[in-house]
Write a protein that holds these residues in place. Structure first.
Motif, short mmCIF file in Angstrom:
data_model
loop_
_atom_site.label_atom_id
_atom_site.label_comp_id
_atom_site.label_asym_id
_atom_site.label_seq_id
_atom_site.Cartn_x
_atom_site.Cartn_y
_atom_site.Cartn_z
N GLY A 15 48.63 36.34 -30.81
CA GLY A 15 48.39 37.57 -31.56
C GLY A 15 48.84 38.75 -30.72
N TRP A 16 48.66 39.93 -31.24
CA TRP A 16 49.06 41.12 -30.47
C TRP A 16 47.85 41.95 -30.07
N GLU A 17 46.79 41.78 -30.82
CA GLU A 17 45.59 42.57 -30.52
C GLU A 17 44.39 41.82 -31.08
N PHE A 18 43.24 42.18 -30.59
CA PHE A 18 42.03 41.50 -31.02
C PHE A 18 40.86 42.47 -30.91
N ILE B 193 43.86 45.31 -46.87
CA ILE B 193 42.45 44.91 -46.79
C ILE B 193 41.52 46.05 -47.21
N SER B 194 41.98 47.31 -47.05
CA SER B 194 41.05 48.42 -47.23
C SER B 194 40.43 48.51 -48.64
N PRO B 195 41.14 48.19 -49.73
CA PRO B 195 40.46 48.21 -51.04
C PRO B 195 39.28 47.24 -51.08
N THR C 16 42.24 42.97 -37.21
CA THR C 16 41.11 42.64 -38.07
C THR C 16 41.36 41.32 -38.78
N ALA C 17 42.58 41.14 -39.28
CA ALA C 17 42.90 39.91 -40.00
C ALA C 17 42.83 38.70 -39.07
N CYS C 18 43.35 38.83 -37.86
CA CYS C 18 43.31 37.73 -36.90
C CYS C 18 41.88 37.34 -36.58
#
Lengths: 436, 428
Positions: free
Chosen positions: A7-10, A344-346, A20-22
């Protein structure tokens, strides 16, 4: 089954929806028996939630013979430097800094500290390309150290890492397309990014797309075999609102919210125009544009020009709890994205009992029933929907109740099962080859 | 004998705090007390107090020969009262010498003269009231916010009874003419117009410490030399500038206070000039011509127009939305509303929204609390939205149901009748 995931971030160190998705996905995968994940990020800060998997920071892996390997690696994979404006998605506040900064000199060296460890900033930025290839190089080393059955790489930043890992271990590679450069650029694709994306997809044994919208782009624009590409929708983490602070709504008008990066991809200008249409008909409404981005100033100008600035507010970049505060204050949430792989925000808005209006050009519109869907450019339809929801209570009540139920059923655990199926099929594809 | 008129402007903006969308309707206090207090304190200590000390000394030693004039905005006075009341005392000391003239202006340092006559008159009146209350003399000469002037504004001011107005000796207005004469208003010649000599004024206020300037360092001898070189026929020289020139725009280390301390002596001893207040100029000199100013001028920026405050979309929108509230504010007649109404009109708010200087900042970034004009606009509009909400609540409260009103009146009537009965009983 052991998964080596790049991944790139967590969380908590995130700058976009990818982290967030990861996080959601790994939590879902953790519920599947006999599945271990090694999650690799460029820089582990130490305060990440590691309950569901082990997190390996690429900056704590020792490398030997760095320089020569890097050269070899670069010659195989085409090492690139790109203009700094190419920032996938990052903290908008930082975006400005990056943009105004000049690139450093042309000659870049990969630096190793005295223990032979690579330095990673772990942030999106000007020397992103260098980071990507440093990361890929470290990935090959990690791949040798951690036994695994399948490799899973999230988004284009990690594709080179996935390819490198596959070269070393010979295990199947699954890449996860959260967005393509067609979404980010509105069609003006950066050829260098496209090349990385295409190479990643070509090298992959299976491709996961976050929506059919994205799947079609992968098939059509990147020339992938449809049988290789599988759609797995994102989900949303359940939030308990009891613990969230109660906030007093200071304005008695209805509040209509746009929340996101104020960039071309998100279609902020359509929101402003729709607001103007609605305000012509009722003044019992306020519009809020929350977020920051390169189109913010243009939007402020436009709102002033239309003479609606006393009813159209800007909040700047919202962090943490302020996002939830904003949802709690809102009566309608609008996502007029021009191109949104998922969005994801909706779902977060619906969790907070806020009716949503989303563009048909978003991945999330494929799975939601209890949301108003309009074309991003159809200002009249958008204005009409906003007016309806703020004016007719029955409508908004239905959206709130049904929407909440719908979104509560979108669980990461389900998404994880689908991802697991993809792993299994990828490994199966590989087995006959290995046996021969 | 020729006259030299020294006039200084004193104003400090009342800065707004970071006011977010979430605060609208919840928080009705808009001001950044910490910043306002610390800046006011700093300027009081570095400029107002030391400068006033020198000026008082000068007035005493050159009794009757040294004259000076000031105007202090209502917003500055309010802040001085709160954060540095001793500064007001020192101004009172100056006033007591009788050689100091205080001028009228708008209370809020506002742009009301451009949009709403009633509001303008009201603000000027309340400012003059305040000056009279503090310093004992009612102002008879007017200076508009940022020297903003046009023939119409002049006429308006004249009708209010002021005998003179100060403005910029703008090149595009004067053309070949010299600012060094007394002029009069083009519509109503009774109103005298004093033109600022921007070259000599800016030599002190802008260029004094700039070492790249060919005249640097500027000494009192050199300055008085320039005064003496002026054409013999010219009557007067108007030196108008911010009082903050002393110690703030020009730092103490530049020698600006020494310049101030020695200038009067040099002028009195070595020149053909005497010091005069604006009122004295008005009565001692005859206007040489009408000043034709059909379009509005100011003393700001190279253009000497209004473009620092109005003209871009942001400024025009905020300005329009603000003054649309004027009638409601007057109708509501509430002390706290009136106060915020005054403060929200300050021209500074619009100055911060100026996009002319977005690239290099310059003068516009001076004590500017915002990172960009957009930032300034967003914050101001959020505050204004809250103000609108408060205003609406109060206004709705005014519109009482006629039946309810009738009922209340009958109740009051009963009460009056009862008291009258009691009164007559007690008398008997």
């Amino acid at each position: 089954m052991k998964v080596l995931m790049f991944g790139w971030e967590f969380p908590p160190h995130i700058s976009g929806g990818l982290g967030t998705a990861c996080y959601g996905l790994t939590k879902g995968l953790a519920k599947i028996d006999d599945l271990d994940i090694v999650f690799v990020v460029p820089k582990a800060h130490g305060d990440e939630d590691q309950s569901t998997m082990s997190l390996v920071g690429a900056n704590s892996v020792t490398i030997e013979q760095v320089q020569s390997h890097v050269e070899k690696f670069k010659s195989q994979h085409t090492y690139l430097e790109v203009e700094s404006q190419l920032v996938p998605y990052n903290d908008p506040d930082e975006y400005y800094t990056f943009r105004s900064q000049d690139l450093y000199g042309k000659n870049k060296f990969i630096k190793v500290d005295k223990d032979g460890k690579l330095e990673f900033s772990g942030k999106y930025g000007a020397d992103l390309m260098e980071e990507i290839y440093k990361y890929a190089f470290v990935a090959s080393s990690i791949s040798a150290d951690h036994e695994h059955d399948v490799i899973h790489a999230h988004d284009w930043l990690c594709y080179p890492a996935g390819i490198a890992a596959k070269k070393v271990s010979g295990k199947p590679l699954v890449i996860h397309v959260h967005a393509t450069d067609f979404d980010r650029s509105g069609g003006n694709v950066n050829p260098k990014v496209y090349e990385i994306e295409k190479k990643g997809m070509d090298a992959a044994d299976k491709i996961i797309a976050v929506s059919n919208l994205t799947r079609n782009i992968v098939i059509e624009k990147y020339g992938q075999d449809p049988g290789k590409v599988v759609t797995v929708y994102n989900a949303v983490e359940p939030v308990s609102f009891e613990e969230k602070i109660k906030i007093k709504k200071g304005v008695k008008e209805k509040v209509v919210t746009f929340l996101g990066r104020i960039t071309m991809q998100k279609g902020p200008e359509y929101f402003v125009e729709a607001a103007y249409q609605v305000l012509k008909r009722t003044d019992n409404v306020r519009f809020v544009m929350a977020g920051s981005g390169d189109m913010l100033e243009e939007m402020v100008d436009r709102a002033a020009q239309l003479g609606i600035s006393d009813k159209f507010h800007f909040t700047g970049f919202l962090k943490g709890d302020d996002v939830f505060k904003m949802f709690l204050l809102s009566d309608v949430y609008v996502m007029p994205s021009v191109s949104e792989p998922f969005g994801i925000s909706p779902l977060e808005a619906m969790q907070s009992n806020v009716p949503v209006i989303i563009s048909k050009q978003s991945g999330v519109s494929e799975i939601l029933t209890h949301a108003v869907k309009v074309d991003y450019w159809d200002i009249d339809a958008m204005a009409d929907a906003i007016y309806g929801i703020i004016k007719y209570n029955a409508l908004s009540e239905v959206f709130k109740e049904e929407g909440k139920e719908e979104v509560d059923n979108l669980k990461w655990a389900k998404a994880a099962v689908n991802v697991h199926d993809v792993y299994v099929s990828a490994i199966k594809l590989f087995e006959p080859l290995v046996k021969k | 004998m020729k006259a030299l008129c020294l006039y200084f402007q004193i104003h400090q903006p009342l800065r707004l705090k970071r006011y977010r969308f979430f605060d609208i309707g919840n928080d009705h206090y808009y001001y950044d007390d910490y910043t306002n207090e610390s800046i006011m304190r700093k300027i009081a200590d570095e400029c107002y107090l030391p400068a006033n000390k020198i000026v008082l000394e000068l007035l005493k030693t050159n009794k009757g020969k040294f004259k000076i004039s000031y105007s202090i905005t209502g917003i500055a006075l309010d802040q001085l009262e709160q954060y540095a009341p001793e500064v007001i005392d020192t101004f009172k000391d100056l006033a007591k010498t009788g050689d100091v003239e205080f001028l009228a202006e708008t209370y809020s340092h506002s742009l009301a003269s451009l949009i709403n006559k009633d509001e303008f008159v009201q603000q000027v009146t309340s400012h003059s009231d305040k000056i009279e209350a503090l310093f004992g003399v009612r102002p008879s000469v007017f200076r508009n916010t940022e020297m903003i002037y046009s023939d119409e504004i002049g006429e308006m001011v004249s009708k209010m009874g002021y005998k003179a107005i100060l403005t910029e000796g703008a090149k595009h207005i004067l053309g070949w003419k010299s600012p060094n004469y007394l002029y009069c208003n083009a519509i109503n010649p009774k109103l005298k117009v004093l033109m600022r000599n921007y070259k000599l004024s800016d030599d002190i206020s802008f260029r004094f410490s700039s070492e790249g300037w060919k005249e640097w360092p500027l000494t009192t001898t050199k300055f008085v030399g320039w005064l003496n070189e002026m054409d013999d026929k010219e009557d007067l020289v108007n030196i108008f500038m911010d009082y903050e020139t002393f110690g703030e725009h020009q730092k103490k280390e530049s020698g600006i206070f020494e310049f101030l301390a020695h200038l009067p002596g040099e002028v009195i001893l070595k020149s053909k000039y005497k010091f005069a207040t604006p009122s004295e100029l008005t009565s001692e000199f005859h206007p040489i011509a009408q000043a034709h100013v059909p379009n509005v001028i100011s003393w700001a920026d190279e253009e000497r127009d209004l473009s620092a405050w109005l003209g871009n979309k942001l400024q025009d929108e905020a300005f329009r939305k603000l003054y649309a509230l004027r009638d409601d504010v007057a109708a509501v007649n509430d002390d706290r509303i009136d106060k915020d109404w005054k403060y929200l009109q300050a021209s500074d708010h619009f100055y911060y929204m100026c996009t002319k200087f977005a690239s290099d900042g310059d003068v516009h970034s001076y004590f500017n609390p915002y990172s960009s004009p957009y930032d300034a606009f967003i914050n101001y509009m959020n505050v204004l939205s809250d103000f609108q909400i408060r205003l609406k609540i109060l206004k709705d409260g005014l519109a009482v149901d006629p039946v309810e009103l009738q009922y209340q009146i009958s109740q009051k009537d009963e009460l009056i009748a009862r008291y009258e009965r009691e009164l007559s009983e007690l008398k008997n």
